[in-house]
Design a protein around this motif. Sequence first.
Motif, PDB file in Angstrom:
ATOM      1  N   GLN A 147      14.352  71.731  45.213  1.00 53.49           N
ATOM      2  CA  GLN A 147      14.518  71.671  43.762  1.00 53.49           C
ATOM      3  C   GLN A 147      14.699  70.232  43.298  1.00 53.49           C
ATOM      4  O   GLN A 147      14.114  69.812  42.293  1.00 53.49           O
ATOM      5  CB  GLN A 147      15.720  72.521  43.333  1.00 53.49           C
ATOM      6  N   GLN A 201      12.051  68.615  40.865  1.00 54.02           N
ATOM      7  CA  GLN A 201      12.493  68.677  39.480  1.00 54.02           C
ATOM      8  C   GLN A 201      13.145  67.394  38.976  1.00 54.02           C
ATOM      9  O   GLN A 201      13.235  67.193  37.762  1.00 54.02           O
ATOM     10  CB  GLN A 201      13.471  69.850  39.299  1.00 54.02           C
ATOM     11  N   SER A 244      25.732  61.423  35.718  1.00 53.46           N
ATOM     12  CA  SER A 244      24.979  62.621  36.096  1.00 53.46           C
ATOM     13  C   SER A 244      24.265  63.173  34.877  1.00 53.46           C
ATOM     14  O   SER A 244      24.799  63.150  33.752  1.00 53.46           O
ATOM     15  CB  SER A 244      25.910  63.702  36.658  1.00 53.46           C
ATOM     16  N   TYR A 245      23.071  63.708  35.097  1.00 51.89           N
ATOM     17  CA  TYR A 245      22.310  64.336  34.018  1.00 51.89           C
ATOM     18  C   TYR A 245      22.755  65.780  33.845  1.00 51.89           C
ATOM     19  O   TYR A 245      22.922  66.536  34.810  1.00 51.89           O
ATOM     20  CB  TYR A 245      20.817  64.302  34.343  1.00 51.89           C
ATOM     21  N   THR A 246      22.966  66.198  32.599  1.00 51.08           N
ATOM     22  CA  THR A 246      23.219  67.603  32.269  1.00 51.08           C
ATOM     23  C   THR A 246      22.361  67.949  31.064  1.00 51.08           C
ATOM     24  O   THR A 246      21.891  67.074  30.326  1.00 51.08           O
ATOM     25  CB  THR A 246      24.696  67.874  31.931  1.00 51.08           C
ATOM     26  N   ASP A 247      22.166  69.241  30.823  1.00 51.33           N
ATOM     27  CA  ASP A 247      21.366  69.677  29.680  1.00 51.33           C
ATOM     28  C   ASP A 247      22.030  69.321  28.354  1.00 51.33           C
ATOM     29  O   ASP A 247      21.360  69.264  27.320  1.00 51.33           O
ATOM     30  CB  ASP A 247      21.137  71.195  29.754  1.00 51.33           C
ATOM     31  N   LYS A 248      23.337  69.109  28.389  1.00 51.55           N
ATOM     32  CA  LYS A 248      24.064  68.801  27.160  1.00 51.55           C
ATOM     33  C   LYS A 248      24.216  67.304  26.925  1.00 51.55           C
ATOM     34  O   LYS A 248      24.639  66.885  25.850  1.00 51.55           O
ATOM     35  CB  LYS A 248      25.448  69.460  27.200  1.00 51.55           C
ATOM     36  N   PRO A 262      24.372  67.164  41.397  1.00 53.50           N
ATOM     37  CA  PRO A 262      23.982  66.522  40.138  1.00 53.50           C
ATOM     38  C   PRO A 262      24.216  65.010  40.122  1.00 53.50           C
ATOM     39  O   PRO A 262      24.265  64.406  39.043  1.00 53.50           O
ATOM     40  CB  PRO A 262      24.910  67.209  39.130  1.00 53.50           C
ATOM     41  N   ASP A 284      17.882  58.785  39.767  1.00 52.66           N
ATOM     42  CA  ASP A 284      17.417  59.818  38.845  1.00 52.66           C
ATOM     43  C   ASP A 284      17.028  59.123  37.544  1.00 52.66           C
ATOM     44  O   ASP A 284      17.882  58.629  36.810  1.00 52.66           O
ATOM     45  CB  ASP A 284      18.535  60.837  38.609  1.00 52.66           C
ATOM     46  N   ARG A 323      16.157  60.136  34.765  1.00 50.49           N
ATOM     47  CA  ARG A 323      16.663  60.720  33.527  1.00 50.49           C
ATOM     48  C   ARG A 323      17.987  60.077  33.127  1.00 50.49           C
ATOM     49  O   ARG A 323      18.407  60.155  31.966  1.00 50.49           O
ATOM     50  CB  ARG A 323      16.870  62.235  33.687  1.00 50.49           C
TER      51      ARG A 323
END
Length: 447
Positions: free
Chosen positions: A239, A243, A298-302, A384, A419, A421
């Motif tokens: 993943q 991803q 760390s990347y999070t959706d929020k 993450p 990462d 992002r």
Amino acid sequence: MPINITMPALSPTMEEGTLAKWLVKEGDEIKSGMIIAEIETDKATMEVEAVDEGKVGKLLVPAGTEGVKVNAVIAVLLEEGESASEMKTPASPPSVPSGHLPPQAGGGKSVAPSTVPSPPSRSGGGGAPRSGVSEGAVAVMDRPGGARIMASPLAKRIAANKGIDLKALKGSGPHGRIIRRDVETAKPGAAQPAQGGAPMTADGLILPQILDDRVYAPDTYELKPLDGMRKTVAKRLTQSFMQVPHFPLNIDITLDNLLESRAAINAAAPKDVKISVNDLLIKAAALALIDEPDCNASYTDKGIAYHRHANISVAVAVEGGLITPVIFKAEGKGLAEISEEMKDLALRARERKLKPQEYMGGTFSISNLGMFGVKSFASIINPPEGMILSVGAGEKRAVVDENGAIVARTVMSVTLTCDHRVIGGAEGAKWLAAFKRYVETPEAMLL
């Protein structure tokens, strides 16, 4: 009323585990707080305490059973005055995936546990009795002429491995279902491709080609089932690689000053303290994260989570995979404390005795293969976390010094995987510069 004992969730991400060992037997009286079983997760083996008191009425899941789902009923506890006749089918029977059968005591063969009646939960409920193994599930295939083949997922898998055509078999299970013993006693024949042109597992995944005897004959290799750790590592890193948009940055670092400082520190330290190069790298990485806080993220959706402390995950190779115990708040710890913690964590990691809170919560990872002579490599990010540092071997190389002379120096190559992002190239480069400064001038770690 009989009490259901269920498979506990031993970590926030746990979905299933292996019931490694029962420490009680049917008929035993147990008290609250008593250790009754050992559960293996993908990372560790942990003890399970009893919450209620009573007598063990039935152990529903045999020791050694893999893939037991969280909250599945694994045993029944009878309260005072109750008898085994009062037990009924549980609302949530144990779930054991196909192919995950417990080993038979005293031998290497797997046997399926017998079907046992199970009790209702405290809130009531019921359901039809079923076996504790996946022979109860049915995989349906087409026979020539439109007829259906009913086979358990386990039977289907064994047939694929042995090259047996299920269409030629007559099932001895309920309603003519083909079960394990039918394919084990059948003679191997021409393997038939599954629907879609490729053999598939019961959960719909295409089998690796190593299981296709057109590539490797069945008697030319030994197939070892994946344990929980291998499955989790494979899933998470696949993943991550697919991803997480990632990029590598690499740099060479001179180690001569660090090695001299390490020798001086160890000479002055108590006899039971021995600082390693890895301990110094952990400290340097933590300080660099504090210097460059945009990289401790760390990347999070929020949104982007920016961490207040440098929690350094350190990759430790263990049998069947790897695990990353964490040195928490490493930026504020001395080298002796980091060394002591790391030795303890690494030892218990190899014994699979770590608690979930000891290998979760890292903000940055270090993977060091220098001791194996690996010059350089790039690691896959451990989500993450936003970055992971790959450390190669320190080796003598010819370098040009500040005066233009060619001299021998001990040089180490490191690769930082980021990462994208969370971290841009400039941020990653700034972190590497800070890390290089601490490694090449280790006295700066004291400031």
